[in-house]
Scaffold this motif. Structure first.
Motif, short mmCIF file in Angstrom:
data_model
loop_
_atom_site.label_atom_id
_atom_site.label_comp_id
_atom_site.label_asym_id
_atom_site.label_seq_id
_atom_site.Cartn_x
_atom_site.Cartn_y
_atom_site.Cartn_z
N MET A 79 -58.98 72.34 13.96
CA MET A 79 -59.00 73.22 12.79
C MET A 79 -58.12 72.61 11.71
N THR A 80 -58.25 73.13 10.51
CA THR A 80 -57.35 72.76 9.43
C THR A 80 -56.78 74.03 8.82
N ILE A 81 -55.65 73.86 8.12
CA ILE A 81 -54.95 75.00 7.53
C ILE A 81 -54.57 74.64 6.10
N CYS A 82 -54.75 75.61 5.20
CA CYS A 82 -54.24 75.49 3.84
C CYS A 82 -53.72 76.87 3.41
N GLN A 83 -53.16 76.93 2.22
CA GLN A 83 -52.67 78.20 1.70
C GLN A 83 -53.83 79.10 1.30
N SER A 84 -53.56 80.37 1.09
CA SER A 84 -54.59 81.30 0.63
C SER A 84 -54.62 81.33 -0.90
N ALA A 85 -55.66 81.93 -1.43
CA ALA A 85 -55.80 82.06 -2.89
C ALA A 85 -54.71 82.96 -3.46
N LYS A 118 -65.50 71.83 16.51
CA LYS A 118 -64.95 72.30 15.24
C LYS A 118 -64.73 73.81 15.34
N LEU A 119 -63.49 74.22 15.12
CA LEU A 119 -63.19 75.65 15.12
C LEU A 119 -63.41 76.21 13.72
N ASN A 120 -62.41 76.15 12.89
CA ASN A 120 -62.52 76.75 11.57
C ASN A 120 -61.38 76.27 10.69
N MET A 121 -61.41 76.73 9.49
CA MET A 121 -60.28 76.56 8.58
C MET A 121 -59.52 77.87 8.57
N ARG A 122 -58.21 77.77 8.47
CA ARG A 122 -57.39 78.97 8.36
C ARG A 122 -56.61 78.90 7.07
N GLU A 123 -56.36 80.04 6.49
CA GLU A 123 -55.51 80.14 5.31
C GLU A 123 -54.25 80.90 5.71
N MET A 124 -53.10 80.26 5.48
CA MET A 124 -51.82 80.86 5.87
C MET A 124 -50.80 80.63 4.76
#
Length: 195
Positions: A79-85, A118-124
């Protein structure tokens, strides 16, 4: 220092660095300028300071390399992680769209190249290294050290090389997509082998 592989005993910080060094070499071969956060295992540096290094170099992308772990040993995949909007830090929030695109394309490139699920992208919004970043950022969770299959796979030289190629492919795709929508003045990458 992160997690430890349940089957292999590999440590996350050593795995992360091994992939990061291969990624550095792959990116340099493709013509990138690369700034490494660390190149040895004996480095103590805060997540905030890591992000500030990426900011200092005004990197086109800041890629943070991790391996996952969970109490449920059946969990597997990348998975990958980025910030939320709605990230509360303005200098981070303004890069949401580019961080989201970077995370999506790096995940696609990584999974396509390695064959890992592939799992998903997460926003944290609780990641210090992301919140202090003023450049597009993606955290790559390569697989689960708590899962025997992922752990065994990530211990192989083949997987590690393919992981570097896959992340580089995702970065290429990100810069191509970004160039279509905006001017990219700096084709450099900051690579952080976390832990």
């Amino acid at each position: 220092w992160g997690a430890t592989g349940v089957h292999t005993g590999q440590t996350e910080y050593e795995l992360n660095l091994a992939v990061a060094l291969l990624l550095r070499d792959e990116l340099i071969q493709r013509g990138y300028s690369v700034v490494m956060i660390r190149e040895t295992n004996n480095v103590q540096i805060s997540n905030m300071k890591r992000a500030q290094i990426a900011n200092k170099y005004e990197a086109a992308a800041y890629i943070r390399i991790h391996a996952n772990s969970w109490t449920d040993d059946s969990m597997r995949g990348a998975m990958t992680i980025c910030q939320s909007a709605s990230n509360p830090y303005p200098t981070c929030a303004i890069h949401y769209e580019r961080s989201h695109r970077l995370s999506r394309l790096v995940l696609d490139g990584f999974c396509d190249q390695t064959g890992i699920e592939k799992l998903n992208m997460r926003e944290m919004d609780d990641m210090t290294g992301t919140n202090w970043s003023r450049v597009p950022t993606a955290i790559v969770e390569m697989g689960f050290l708590s899962n025997k299959s992922d752990d065994t796979l990530m211990a192989t030289d083949y997987f590690r090389q393919e992981a570097a190629i896959g992340i580089a492919n995702g970065l290429d795709a990100f810069l191509e997509a970004t160039a279509e929508t905006e001017t990219v003045e700096n084709s450099s990458a900051t690579v952080e082998p976390d832990a």
